[in-house]
Structures are given as C-alpha cells and as structure tokens.
Design a protein around this motif. Structure first.
Motif, PDB file in Angstrom:
ATOM      1  N   ASN A 105      30.768  42.966  44.306  1.00 43.45           N
ATOM      2  CA  ASN A 105      31.951  42.604  43.257  1.00 43.45           C
ATOM      3  C   ASN A 105      32.334  44.007  43.254  1.00 43.45           C
ATOM      4  O   ASN A 105      33.632  43.741  43.517  1.00 43.45           O
ATOM      5  CB  ASN A 105      31.345  42.506  42.466  1.00 43.45           C
ATOM      6  CG  ASN A 105      30.936  40.475  42.648  1.00 43.45           C
ATOM      7  OD1 ASN A 105      32.420  39.946  42.458  1.00 43.45           O
ATOM      8  ND2 ASN A 105      29.844  40.366  42.941  1.00 43.45           N
ATOM      9  N   THR A 106      31.792  45.020  43.731  1.00 41.65           N
ATOM     10  CA  THR A 106      32.689  46.691  43.807  1.00 41.65           C
ATOM     11  C   THR A 106      33.431  46.882  44.609  1.00 41.65           C
ATOM     12  O   THR A 106      34.746  47.086  44.558  1.00 41.65           O
ATOM     13  CB  THR A 106      31.717  47.448  43.337  1.00 41.65           C
ATOM     14  OG1 THR A 106      30.982  47.664  41.838  1.00 41.65           O
ATOM     15  CG2 THR A 106      32.358  49.079  43.265  1.00 41.65           C
ATOM     16  N   MET A 107      32.657  46.389  46.009  1.00 41.31           N
ATOM     17  CA  MET A 107      33.934  46.588  46.799  1.00 41.31           C
ATOM     18  C   MET A 107      34.804  45.792  46.749  1.00 41.31           C
ATOM     19  O   MET A 107      36.116  46.120  47.005  1.00 41.31           O
ATOM     20  CB  MET A 107      32.855  45.781  48.263  1.00 41.31           C
ATOM     21  CG  MET A 107      32.347  46.964  48.470  1.00 41.31           C
ATOM     22  SD  MET A 107      31.114  46.517  50.371  1.00 41.31           S
ATOM     23  CE  MET A 107      30.287  47.608  50.441  1.00 41.31           C
ATOM     24  N   LEU A 108      35.076  44.442  46.696  1.00 38.27           N
ATOM     25  CA  LEU A 108      35.691  42.949  46.368  1.00 38.27           C
ATOM     26  C   LEU A 108      36.879  44.102  45.328  1.00 38.27           C
ATOM     27  O   LEU A 108      38.497  44.009  45.465  1.00 38.27           O
ATOM     28  CB  LEU A 108      36.006  42.488  45.686  1.00 38.27           C
ATOM     29  CG  LEU A 108      36.740  41.497  46.068  1.00 38.27           C
ATOM     30  CD1 LEU A 108      37.963  40.749  46.769  1.00 38.27           C
ATOM     31  CD2 LEU A 108      36.746  39.518  44.600  1.00 38.27           C
ATOM     32  N   ASP A 109      36.472  44.925  44.102  1.00 35.49           N
ATOM     33  CA  ASP A 109      37.696  45.634  43.375  1.00 35.49           C
ATOM     34  C   ASP A 109      38.205  46.637  44.317  1.00 35.49           C
ATOM     35  O   ASP A 109      39.667  45.994  43.827  1.00 35.49           O
ATOM     36  CB  ASP A 109      36.935  45.771  42.099  1.00 35.49           C
ATOM     37  CG  ASP A 109      36.488  44.623  40.948  1.00 35.49           C
ATOM     38  OD1 ASP A 109      37.182  44.169  41.535  1.00 35.49           O
ATOM     39  OD2 ASP A 109      35.344  45.308  40.216  1.00 35.49           O
ATOM     40  N   ASP A 110      37.591  47.245  44.568  1.00 31.36           N
ATOM     41  CA  ASP A 110      38.860  48.334  45.985  1.00 31.36           C
ATOM     42  C   ASP A 110      39.345  48.023  46.364  1.00 31.36           C
ATOM     43  O   ASP A 110      39.815  48.585  46.847  1.00 31.36           O
ATOM     44  CB  ASP A 110      37.143  49.490  45.651  1.00 31.36           C
ATOM     45  CG  ASP A 110      36.496  50.026  44.604  1.00 31.36           C
ATOM     46  OD1 ASP A 110      36.675  50.430  43.690  1.00 31.36           O
ATOM     47  OD2 ASP A 110      35.128  50.825  45.771  1.00 31.36           O
ATOM     48  N   PHE A 111      38.907  47.029  47.243  1.00 39.44           N
ATOM     49  CA  PHE A 111      40.031  46.665  48.225  1.00 39.44           C
ATOM     50  C   PHE A 111      40.946  46.071  47.993  1.00 39.44           C
ATOM     51  O   PHE A 111      42.126  46.554  47.638  1.00 39.44           O
ATOM     52  CB  PHE A 111      39.144  45.574  49.247  1.00 39.44           C
ATOM     53  CG  PHE A 111      37.879  46.772  49.701  1.00 39.44           C
ATOM     54  CD1 PHE A 111      38.086  47.572  50.307  1.00 39.44           C
ATOM     55  CD2 PHE A 111      36.970  45.741  49.949  1.00 39.44           C
ATOM     56  CE1 PHE A 111      36.790  48.054  51.138  1.00 39.44           C
ATOM     57  CE2 PHE A 111      35.566  45.498  50.964  1.00 39.44           C
ATOM     58  CZ  PHE A 111      35.671  47.141  51.435  1.00 39.44           C
ATOM     59  N   VAL A 112      40.717  45.360  46.814  1.00 37.57           N
ATOM     60  CA  VAL A 112      41.727  44.854  45.833  1.00 37.57           C
ATOM     61  C   VAL A 112      42.776  46.328  45.310  1.00 37.57           C
ATOM     62  O   VAL A 112      43.867  45.672  44.997  1.00 37.57           O
ATOM     63  CB  VAL A 112      41.782  43.907  44.976  1.00 37.57           C
ATOM     64  CG1 VAL A 112      42.931  42.983  43.485  1.00 37.57           C
ATOM     65  CG2 VAL A 112      40.603  42.693  45.179  1.00 37.57           C
ATOM     66  N   LYS A 113      42.352  46.869  44.546  1.00 38.80           N
ATOM     67  CA  LYS A 113      42.976  47.841  44.568  1.00 38.80           C
ATOM     68  C   LYS A 113      43.753  48.958  45.521  1.00 38.80           C
ATOM     69  O   LYS A 113      44.775  49.815  45.051  1.00 38.80           O
ATOM     70  CB  LYS A 113      41.821  49.290  43.668  1.00 38.80           C
ATOM     71  CG  LYS A 113      42.582  50.284  42.855  1.00 38.80           C
ATOM     72  CD  LYS A 113      42.103  51.194  41.922  1.00 38.80           C
ATOM     73  CE  LYS A 113      42.167  52.236  42.037  1.00 38.80           C
ATOM     74  NZ  LYS A 113      41.215  52.937  40.707  1.00 38.80           N
ATOM     75  N   ALA A 114      43.240  49.161  46.558  1.00 35.81           N
ATOM     76  CA  ALA A 114      43.885  49.841  47.414  1.00 35.81           C
ATOM     77  C   ALA A 114      44.589  48.867  48.622  1.00 35.81           C
ATOM     78  O   ALA A 114      45.887  49.548  48.435  1.00 35.81           O
ATOM     79  CB  ALA A 114      42.768  50.233  48.558  1.00 35.81           C
ATOM     80  N   LEU A 115      44.016  47.838  48.736  1.00 34.29           N
ATOM     81  CA  LEU A 115      45.683  47.058  49.027  1.00 34.29           C
ATOM     82  C   LEU A 115      46.542  45.966  48.776  1.00 34.29           C
ATOM     83  O   LEU A 115      47.496  45.273  48.591  1.00 34.29           O
ATOM     84  CB  LEU A 115      44.571  45.829  50.096  1.00 34.29           C
ATOM     85  CG  LEU A 115      43.554  46.633  51.961  1.00 34.29           C
ATOM     86  CD1 LEU A 115      42.513  45.865  52.129  1.00 34.29           C
ATOM     87  CD2 LEU A 115      44.219  46.961  52.288  1.00 34.29           C
ATOM     88  N   ASP A 116      46.225  45.537  47.615  1.00 32.01           N
ATOM     89  CA  ASP A 116      46.565  44.286  47.021  1.00 32.01           C
ATOM     90  C   ASP A 116      47.162  43.279  47.540  1.00 32.01           C
ATOM     91  O   ASP A 116      48.331  43.032  47.956  1.00 32.01           O
ATOM     92  CB  ASP A 116      47.770  44.591  46.032  1.00 32.01           C
ATOM     93  CG  ASP A 116      48.712  44.103  45.556  1.00 32.01           C
ATOM     94  OD1 ASP A 116      48.023  43.352  44.659  1.00 32.01           O
ATOM     95  OD2 ASP A 116      50.218  44.330  44.998  1.00 32.01           O
ATOM     96  N   PRO A 117      46.090  42.780  48.502  1.00 28.86           N
ATOM     97  CA  PRO A 117      46.381  41.620  50.171  1.00 28.86           C
ATOM     98  C   PRO A 117      46.295  40.657  48.707  1.00 28.86           C
ATOM     99  O   PRO A 117      46.556  40.027  47.832  1.00 28.86           O
ATOM    100  CB  PRO A 117      44.922  41.995  49.851  1.00 28.86           C
ATOM    101  CG  PRO A 117      43.985  41.436  48.405  1.00 28.86           C
ATOM    102  CD  PRO A 117      44.297  43.284  48.382  1.00 28.86           C
ATOM    103  N   LEU A 118      46.888  39.825  49.752  1.00 29.81           N
ATOM    104  CA  LEU A 118      47.257  37.917  49.049  1.00 29.81           C
ATOM    105  C   LEU A 118      45.863  37.610  49.125  1.00 29.81           C
ATOM    106  O   LEU A 118      45.576  36.003  47.903  1.00 29.81           O
ATOM    107  CB  LEU A 118      47.908  37.496  49.794  1.00 29.81           C
ATOM    108  CG  LEU A 118      49.527  38.010  50.058  1.00 29.81           C
ATOM    109  CD1 LEU A 118      50.534  37.347  51.477  1.00 29.81           C
ATOM    110  CD2 LEU A 118      50.393  37.988  49.350  1.00 29.81           C
ATOM    111  N   TRP A 119      44.726  38.008  50.057  1.00 32.73           N
ATOM    112  CA  TRP A 119      43.228  37.015  49.617  1.00 32.73           C
ATOM    113  C   TRP A 119      42.355  37.707  49.970  1.00 32.73           C
ATOM    114  O   TRP A 119      42.923  38.512  51.048  1.00 32.73           O
ATOM    115  CB  TRP A 119      43.304  35.450  50.677  1.00 32.73           C
ATOM    116  CG  TRP A 119      41.822  35.410  50.755  1.00 32.73           C
ATOM    117  CD1 TRP A 119      41.475  33.985  49.694  1.00 32.73           C
ATOM    118  CD2 TRP A 119      41.408  35.397  51.508  1.00 32.73           C
ATOM    119  NE1 TRP A 119      40.283  34.301  50.188  1.00 32.73           N
ATOM    120  CE2 TRP A 119      39.353  35.262  51.055  1.00 32.73           C
ATOM    121  CE3 TRP A 119      41.229  35.875  52.869  1.00 32.73           C
ATOM    122  CZ2 TRP A 119      39.007  35.295  52.577  1.00 32.73           C
ATOM    123  CZ3 TRP A 119      39.845  35.480  54.369  1.00 32.73           C
ATOM    124  CH2 TRP A 119      39.239  35.163  53.519  1.00 32.73           C
ATOM    125  N   CYS A 120      41.059  38.186  49.581  1.00 29.82           N
ATOM    126  CA  CYS A 120      40.385  38.932  50.263  1.00 29.82           C
ATOM    127  C   CYS A 120      38.967  38.377  49.572  1.00 29.82           C
ATOM    128  O   CYS A 120      38.964  37.904  48.769  1.00 29.82           O
ATOM    129  CB  CYS A 120      40.086  40.513  49.359  1.00 29.82           C
ATOM    130  SG  CYS A 120      38.911  41.631  50.074  1.00 29.82           S
TER     131      CYS A 120
END
Length: 167
Positions: A105-120
C-alpha cells in the motif's frame, strides 16, 4: 550508419548521473527516489508492467528478511517512471522494516504521488515464510480522468489476459 534518438525528454533525469554514475539514496524508501519523464502518448491508454523479482525487506517484529516479487502495473497519464529509479526505489526497502500489507500500500501511494497515473496496481508476491504464502494487491484508479471508461476497459482486458497469481 549513425545513431538515432527518440523524442523522450531525459535532460532532467538525475538517477543515472553523469557518465553512467548512479546516485544511490539509501535513507529508506520514499517517492522522491522515483524519477519520471513525459509520456509521449498521453491520449492512448496503454499498460506499463514493471517487475522486480529480487525484492527484500525486513520483518518489523523479528528482523528476518522477507523476499518476493513486486509487480507494478499502470496506465500512464502524463508521466512514465524511469526504470533505474524504480530499481533504486526497490533497493531502498532492503533494510526497511514493515509488514507486507503496509509495503504494497505504501508503494502504491508513492507511485501515485510520483506518476499520477490513470490506473496503478502493485502486486506484492511474497515468498513463503513458515509454510505460508502471502500476496498483497493494492490498486488505484484516477476517477476524474476524462477517458476513465476507456481506461477501465483496457485494464479489465489486461487483467483477463494476464491473470497471474489470482488477480
């Protein structure tokens, strides 16, 4: 025959350093380790799949190592993750103590913060400990994306075609 160069914008990337020198950040995992570059195809929903089969971290109770494969899948919006920075981000977990559920869950939060993807989606496929296998999946959709229906369709098809490890 000469070399060619793509349209990728890489001047701002720091992780690879000058002349191939790598800049290591070992103070622990954080989204700042993840570098990105512009997506050249922002109007096209497509899947990026990055797998790291040599993941390690430490159990917060025993200090024993945990091993596994981390898979990050995403539909980029404006940014793409630079793969070496992704690897260095994973390395930052080597001496980090946390439960597997928290890690995914922390990784997901970090990826969303860095990338702002449409889906992750982050899939933590952890190696068995004490005869117990644990897999943790964490997922995020950018619900306000103008093409979210198309993104959901692409993701659904991806999941159907790549249904490994039960999701």
């Amino acid at each position: 025959m000469g070399t060619t160069k793509s349209q990728d914008k890489t001047n701002h990337l720091k992780t690879l350093g000058q002349g191939g020198q790598t800049e290591y950040q070992l103070e622990g995992p954080h989204s700042g380790i993840l570098e990105t570059f512009p997506n050249n195809f922002p109007g096209r929903p497509y899947i990026v799949n990055v797998e790291f089969p040599e993941y390690t971290s430490l159990c917060p109770m025993t200090g024993q190592p945990d091993f596994g494969t981390i898979i990050m899948e995403y539909v980029p919006d404006q940014r793409i993750v630079e793969s070496k920075s992704f690897k260095l981000y994973m390395f930052a977990y080597r001496n980090h103590q946390s439960f597997m559920e928290t890690i995914a869950n922390t990784m997901l939060d970090d990826f969303v913060k860095a990338l702002d993807p449409l889906w992750c989606r982050v899939k933590g496929l952890f190696s068995p400990r004490g005869a117990t296998t644990l897999h943790v999946f964490a997922e995020h959709f950018k619900v306000d994306a103008p093409n979210i229906a198309e993104v959901r369709s692409v993701v659904s098809e991806w999941k159907r075609e790549n249904n490994r490890h039960g999701a």
